[in-house]
Design an enzyme around this catalytic site. Structure first.
Site, PDB file in Angstrom:
ATOM      1  N   PRO A  98       0.843  -1.199   0.000  1.00 44.26           N
ATOM      2  CG  PRO A  98       0.116  -0.952   2.201  1.00 44.26           C
ATOM      3  CD  PRO A  98       0.865  -1.886   1.297  1.00 44.26           C
ATOM      4  CD  GLN A 136      -2.010   1.330   4.467  1.00 46.68           C
ATOM      5  OE1 GLN A 136      -1.950   2.422   3.913  1.00 46.68           O
ATOM      6  NE2 GLN A 136      -0.944   0.676   4.888  1.00 46.68           N
ATOM      7  CE1 TYR A 142      -1.044   8.644   7.369  1.00 46.39           C
ATOM      8  CE2 TYR A 142       0.394   6.730   7.289  1.00 46.39           C
ATOM      9  CZ  TYR A 142      -0.104   7.875   6.700  1.00 46.39           C
ATOM     10  OH  TYR A 142       0.327   8.265   5.463  1.00 46.39           O
ATOM     11  NE  ARG A 184       3.134  -1.428   5.620  1.00 46.47           N
ATOM     12  CZ  ARG A 184       3.584  -0.731   4.584  1.00 46.47           C
ATOM     13  NH1 ARG A 184       3.057   0.444   4.291  1.00 46.47           N
ATOM     14  NH2 ARG A 184       4.538  -1.205   3.817  1.00 46.47           N
ATOM     15  N   GLY A 216       6.746  -2.713  -3.456  1.00 47.47           N
ATOM     16  CA  GLY A 216       6.335  -1.371  -3.833  1.00 47.47           C
ATOM     17  C   GLY A 216       7.069  -0.858  -5.046  1.00 47.47           C
TER      18      GLY A 216
END
Length: 668
Positions: free
Chosen positions: A25, A103, A198, A246, A344
């Site tokens: 993601p 996600q 986050y 995650r 990625g």
């Protein structure tokens, strides 16, 4: 090799996957400001599902849109109105036998869109003062303005909302409701973003979370928010819908989460219903090199040991990430270090990577050159792009589909733009001749390939592709109007590169001064540098490459750039990393300096009104090239259908070469 372990089927909860490769993601800024999944995003996902990825995923899908968003084009699932666009995305991915996930994210203290709108940032505790790395200043004025947009917009304000119990319940509900909508949209699973600063991570991190209630203090208390989210999700969707998390396995340069904390968090997440653990990392956001030391590591396999440590302590699958080659991943999966590979940068460079591995053609996989344009554009709040793959982010509007009719295409120049034009034109069914004046492919990119292993890999890949596609490569072939006319092509593409002029300063014609076109004997033919002290003029990619090569050979190097920024053509994390590494290695880096003269004493330069002299044995001029239209002007005057790509049209180094090549070749 067979990649038998990497390509073996796997399972995350009830989600059956055709192999062990997951699209990591990532932020991509390809969405729309209204929050729906855009056509560009759908094409971006579909290309990688078509290319064989078992699971494709959009990163940072907002659960509280527009609250808690970090990007202005962030995709959302916070309302039923977003479901139809996700249904379209799921249908396109499923057509190719792939699975799709989202996600789920609340950005918390890094929700820049909240700051921009004057809304409070939702946090477990008010963050302490932030550090500011001087390296962050290594940006142009335009780049700085883009990065600062959320802070300087009218009405912008940085303030915090320390979450009370009602706020916590609200966000728990938002994550659970988002999961229900994801299932309704036909999305095959969700990942909870519990890392990278986050909101969930802010609760998990002892650096940020200084609460003294049941959500702070011990590892168990700090994980309570995550556990409550998982518990509520399971209450609403049951045990059959795939959900995973995650997590940071470490926080670099922060006295925060350590591996033992990460293992505890992983255990609790699994016990609360997580079907897998995605092992990542974070860093001090005040340090510019942080991203390349954590979640997007420059060092290969940096996080594998952490993934293995988590794997040993949980009974659910573990997903590893972080510059892991397919070959290494196959071995690690066989050894039980992890179960799935989240890829990625490599899958951005080549969306067909998995199919090529499965077909026994690993040499056909386009390598990533780690210019960090993909990540760097997110810092600038722009759509993601790739320095080596000009199709990225434009998979619908630019394709290598068969041309309506085959043409005879003559490409003049064998540098990156010429090779990519020839490759894409051949893929589309054209008869292609590539004429290169020198005795080797690569043009001046061959010099770059001698300074960097990843550049060398890309050059080797191009040579292999042109051979495989049957492009008629003619070396030692310098073209002019008469020679072009004799070949009778339908279309001529001029890709001869730019002109590398020297600055007009006293002493520039001295024998100790080399230009770019003087570097081949040293870089390509192995003739010794024979200089203890080297001064490089020009601080963009060519200058950085020469600086690194000279430093590796033991020279004392000074790099002088007239502007304020080194590595202007690199994506920001890559730029900051290179500048940091050169500085720590003892290279003398000078910006904002005007070269006045080159004398027997050395290079004389002026900065802030003061002149200084750098003693030197060799001066290498790598200042920016200028476009060279001489051949194209002659061909057009003779009536030939002629196009230009690469530096001869507009200097842009590798990224500009790839972009201009695919834009032309996809439309020939």
């Amino acid at each position: 090799m067979s990649y038998e372990h990497l390509l073996a089927p796997g399972r995350i909860g009830t989600l059956e996957l055709r192999n062990r490769l997951i699209m990591a993601p990532m932020g991509e800024e390809l969405g729309v400001e209204s929050g729906e999944v855009s056509d560009d995003q759908i094409a971006y996902l579909e290309a990688r599902a078509r290319g064989g990825m078992a699971l494709v995923m959009l990163g940072s899908v907002a659960v509280a849109f527009p609250v808690g968003c970090s990007n202005k084009r962030q995709t959302a699932i916070s309302d039923d109105r977003f479901i139809p666009s996700w249904e379209r995305a799921a249908d396109r991915v499923h057509t190719h036998g792939g699975k799709i996930a989202m996600q789920l994210t609340h950005a918390g203290k890094i929700a820049l869109q909240d700051t921009m709108a004057g809304r409070p940032l939702w946090v477990p505790s008010v963050p302490g003062p932030a550090t500011v790395d001087p390296l962050y200043g290594m940006v142009t004025g335009e780049e700085g303005a883009m990065m600062a947009e959320p802070l300087i917009a009218p009405g912008a304000k940085v303030h915090y909302r320390v979450m009370d119990h009602d706020d916590i319940a609200t966000v728990v509900n938002q994550f659970a409701a988002a999961t229900v909508r994801a299932r309704a949209a036909g999305v095959d699973g969700v990942e909870l973003h519990g890392g990278h600063g986050y909101l969930i991570d802010a609760f998990l991190s002892p650096t940020i979370n200084t609460r003294d209630d049941e959500y702070g203090g011990s590892t168990q208390n700090r994980a309570r928010f995550l556990v409550e989210i998982l518990t509520e999700i399971r209450r609403r969707v049951g045990d059959d819908y795939p959900v995973w998390v995650r997590l940071n396995s470490t926080e670099v340069d922060i006295d925060g989460i350590v591996l033992s904390d990460a293992i505890d968090n992983a255990r609790r997440a699994a016990a609360a219903g997580a079907d897998a653990i995605h092992v990542s990392a974070y860093h001090d956001p005040g340090i510019a090199t942080g991203p390349t030391d954590s979640y997007a590591p420059h060092v290969p396999e940096l996080l594998v040991a952490n993934a293995a440590a988590v794997k040993a302590e949980v009974d659910v699958p573990v997903i590893a990430v972080g510059r892991i080659s397919p070959e290494a991943a196959d071995s690690h999966i066989a050894e039980g270090s992890f179960d799935f590979l989240a890829m990625g940068r490599k899958i951005l460079a080549d969306p067909d990577l998995v199919n090529k591995l499965g077909a026994g053609r690993p040499d056909d996989v386009r390598p990533c050159v780690y210019h960090y344009r993909c990540i760097g554009n997110i810092f600038l709040r722009k759509g993601t792009r790739c320095a080596g793959n000009g199709f990225l982010g434009r998979e619908d509007s630019l394709t290598a589909a068969a041309a309506p009719s085959a043409k005879k295409v003559l490409v003049v120049g064998g540098g990156p733009s010429g090779m990519e034009t020839a490759r894409v034109a051949a893929l589309r069914g054209h008869e292609v001749i590539l004429a290169e004046a020198s005795d080797r492919l690569g043009g001046r990119w061959a010099l770059a390939s001698a300074t960097s292993d990843v550049n060398a890999e890309l050059l080797g890949w191009f040579e292999h592709q042109l051979d495989r596609l049957g492009v008629d490569v003619r070396l030692d072939t310098r073209m002019d109007v008469d020679r072009v006319s004799a070949l009778s092509p339908h279309t001529v593409v001029v890709a001869v590169g730019g002109r590398w002029d020297r600055p007009v300063v006293e002493g520039i014609e001295s024998p100790l001064v080399w230009g770019v076109d003087d570097l081949a004997p040293w870089l390509l033919d192995g003739i010794p540098l024979n200089a203890d002290r080297v001064t490089v003029l020009g601080g963009d990619l060519p200058g950085l490459g020469v600086t690194e090569a000279a430093h590796r050979q033991g020279a004392e190097v000074t790099l002088i750039e007239s502007g304020p920024v080194l590595g202007h053509s690199l994506g920001l994390p890559g730029r900051w990393r290179v500048v940091n590494e050169l500085s720590r290695a003892g290279v003398n880096l000078i910006t904002g300096a005007e070269v006045v003269a080159i004398t027997g004493e050395g290079v004389v330069w002026r900065s802030n009104g003061t002149e200084q002299t750098t003693p030197t044995d060799r001066v290498v001029v790598t200042s920016d090239p200028v476009a060279d239209h001489s051949l194209v002007d002659e061909l057009r005057a003779a009536g030939a259908e002629t196009h230009t790509v690469g530096d001869c049209a507009q200097p842009g180094f590798l990224e500009g070469a790839m972009r201009s090549a695919v834009e032309l070749a996809a439309n020939l």
